[in-house]
Design an enzyme around this catalytic site. Structure first.
Site, PDB file in Angstrom:
ATOM      1  CG  ASP A 159      -1.741  -1.081   1.474  1.00 37.16           C
ATOM      2  OD1 ASP A 159      -2.121  -1.956   0.157  1.00 37.16           O
ATOM      3  OD2 ASP A 159      -1.610  -1.624   2.583  1.00 37.16           O
TER       4      ASP A 159
ATOM      5  CD  GLU B  70      -8.903  -2.283  -1.784  1.00 35.25           C
ATOM      6  OE1 GLU B  70      -9.085  -2.278  -0.564  1.00 35.25           O
ATOM      7  OE2 GLU B  70      -8.543  -3.245  -2.255  1.00 35.25           O
TER       8      GLU B  70
END
Length: 528
Positions: A15, A187
């Site tokens: 991420d 997301e």
């Protein structure tokens, strides 16, 4: 031209969020249940990276005691504006049911390697928060909207709300600005402004083999957003044999010379196994803008490259880190982390016996509360780790040794303990999705040994423990174990981290019996 070899952040660094401040680049990555929270790496050339900070280092910032496996810190976003670094992050307290309990916070600092503020609570409406600094001075938060209602999209869109630095809270209306594309599971969003458009970069397709990066844009911040006609702009979902899999969850940055790059999540499966023991890592791609103002991979297509051209910047390598830690400092080496909680003097000491790490026995390897455990990431498919332990257990409930683990339900443990018949002895515990075993027919007596050397050799999916009385002559112990089980794809509760190797001590009698570790050595080997 110099080449950047991917991945740039090896072993459990997912991420990625990237910024440039002057001539310095920083990447923040997720840490989930490991403490301190959030990893920040530093580079000056986008080739060489060094771990320099973990900003969430106080319980007042991050309380993970009892957090589930792969809960905790999800998808931090690092930004910079007017001399201040901003870090927003999610602390996940529940997942895996129809509900998600996801609390979003903001911390700040003026010095990225210094102390960060106590957190400002933002919201709990979803995860993957990202902060956008408008050119008019206003600040905006975007995050996923989690929708638990029957028949609804669990990923309910990307929502936008203004953040007030003066009031230190979110203000004004909440606007759902993007419902995602047909890939679904929208997301990991980031907002940018470029040539009059607001760009929304998102992660879609889930964090497995279908993961991808998608882009949309709008002339207005609140939308509506036009989807890039070439989406996804990055994925390996159509080539399951490619070495870099699971490519998605990106963030872009412009160099001081006007070049563009995107960092993104990826995974490298074990050949023939399809399991990513190194977890989700970070790679980088060179990008270009088209004439019609969409961003693309510089080489064309949408498949991430194993090597990309480096930017036109002076090369800046960092000093090579030693592979052996002798515990001569009063602080743990930055490569080590603990599980869920910081370890105080009732659990860990580097000063009670100079040159040794003293771990005082606490809870079991299955505990989500207080473990005396210090570990580092596995960052190569092949490595050797070793240590030397001085430990005098009084009961079978006291153990200390060398552990390879993914989470509280998946680990391989070479331990020293005590048996009523054998005296001080060596044993092995295995745990695979909470199924325990002790593969030795009998524990091995080392009664009378003051010191015992422990070692693990990992070669792709093969894991072999060994022991020694002098550190020179080694004896293999137990069968060859399957290291591939320490992976996202195998583990059932935790699915987002990666394999670690480290040192630990348990005392299930409650007496907190200490073990002294003389050193820890982690040496990577050439891979195939």
């Amino acid at each position: 031209m110099d080449q950047i070899k991917n991945p740039i952040l090896r072993g459990f660094n997912p991420d990625p969020s990237i910024i440039r401040v002057g001539d310095d680049y920083y990447i923040a990555t997720s840490t989930f249940e490991w403490f301190p929270g959030v990893q920040i790496h530093h580079s000056k050339d986008l080739i060489h990276w060094k771990l320099v900070a973990r900003p969430l280092n106080r319980v007042s910032q991050l309380d993970l005691k009892g957090s589930l496996n792969s809960g905790g810190i999800w998808a931090p976003c690092l930004t910079y504006d007017q001399g201040i670094f901003y870090l927003v992050y999610t602390d996940v307290k529940n997942k895996g049911t129809i509900f998600k309990d996801t609390h979003n916070y903001l911390v700040t600092t003026t010095e990225i390697t210094g102390e960060w503020s106590d957190p400002i609570y933002l919201n709990s409406s979803g995860f993957d928060p990202s902060l956008f600094h408008g050119d008019d001075g206003r600040k905006w938060l975007v995050n996923v909207l989690s929708d638990f209602r029957k028949g609804r999209n669990r990923f309910g869109g990307i929502i936008l709300q203004e953040y007030s630095p003066e009031q230190k809270r979110l203000v004004g209306p909440v606007v759902n600005i993007f419902q995602g594309t047909g890939l679904g599971k929208t997301e990991g969003s980031h907002l940018y402004k470029w040539h009059g458009y607001y760009y929304l970069l998102t992660a879609e397709g889930g964090t497995g083999l279908g993961h991808a990066v998608t882009m949309a844009r709008s002339p207005q911040l609140t939308g509506p957003y036009e989807v890039d006609p070439e989406n996804p702009i990055l994925t390996t979902g159509d080539d399951p044999s490619y070495p870099l899999q699971r490519a998605g969850h990106g963030d872009i940055v412009q160099t001081q010379n006007g070049e563009w790059y995107m960092v993104h999540l990826c995974g490298r499966p074990l050949p023939g196994k399809g399991r990513c023991v190194l977890g989700r890592e970070t790679s980088i791609q060179k990008m270009v803008w088209t004439d019609d103002l969409w961003i693309r991979l510089a080489n064309g297509g949408r498949k991430p490259q194993l090597e990309v051209g480096a930017p036109n910047l002076p090369e800046h390598p960092w000093k090579v880190e030693p592979f052996r830690e002798d515990f001569d400092s009063t602080k743990l080496n930055i490569n080590f982390q603990t599980l869920r909680v910081p370890l105080g003097p009732d659990s860990l000491s580097l000063s009670e016996r100079k040159g040794y790490l003293r771990l005082k026995g606490r809870e079991s390897l299955g505990s989500k509360y207080i473990q005396s455990l210090v570990a580092r990431r596995q960052q190569a498919f092949s490595y050797t780790a070793s240590t030397c332990v001085e430990f005098e257990p009084e009961t079978f409930q006291q153990m200390a040794g060398l552990v390879c683990l993914y989470d509280t339900q998946n680990f391989y443990y070479l331990y020293i303990s005590r048996d009523e018949s054998l005296g001080k002895c060596l044993g092995i515990f295995t745990c695979q999705n909470n199924s325990f075993d002790q593969p030795l027919k009998s524990e091995v007596s080392i009664e009378g040994w003051e010191r015992c050397y422990l070692r693990v050799n990992v070669d792709y999916e093969r894991l072999q423990f060994a022991y020694s009385s002098d550190g020179h002559h080694w004896t293999d112990l137990g069968p060859v174990l399957d290291a591939s089980t320490l992976s996202d794809e195998f583990c059932q509760e935790g699915q987002y981290t990666g394999a670690f190797v480290g040192l630990c001590c348990q005392d299930l009698s409650g007496r907190r019996k200490p073990a002294d570790f003389d050193f820890f050595e982690y040496r990577e080997r050439e891979t195939k």
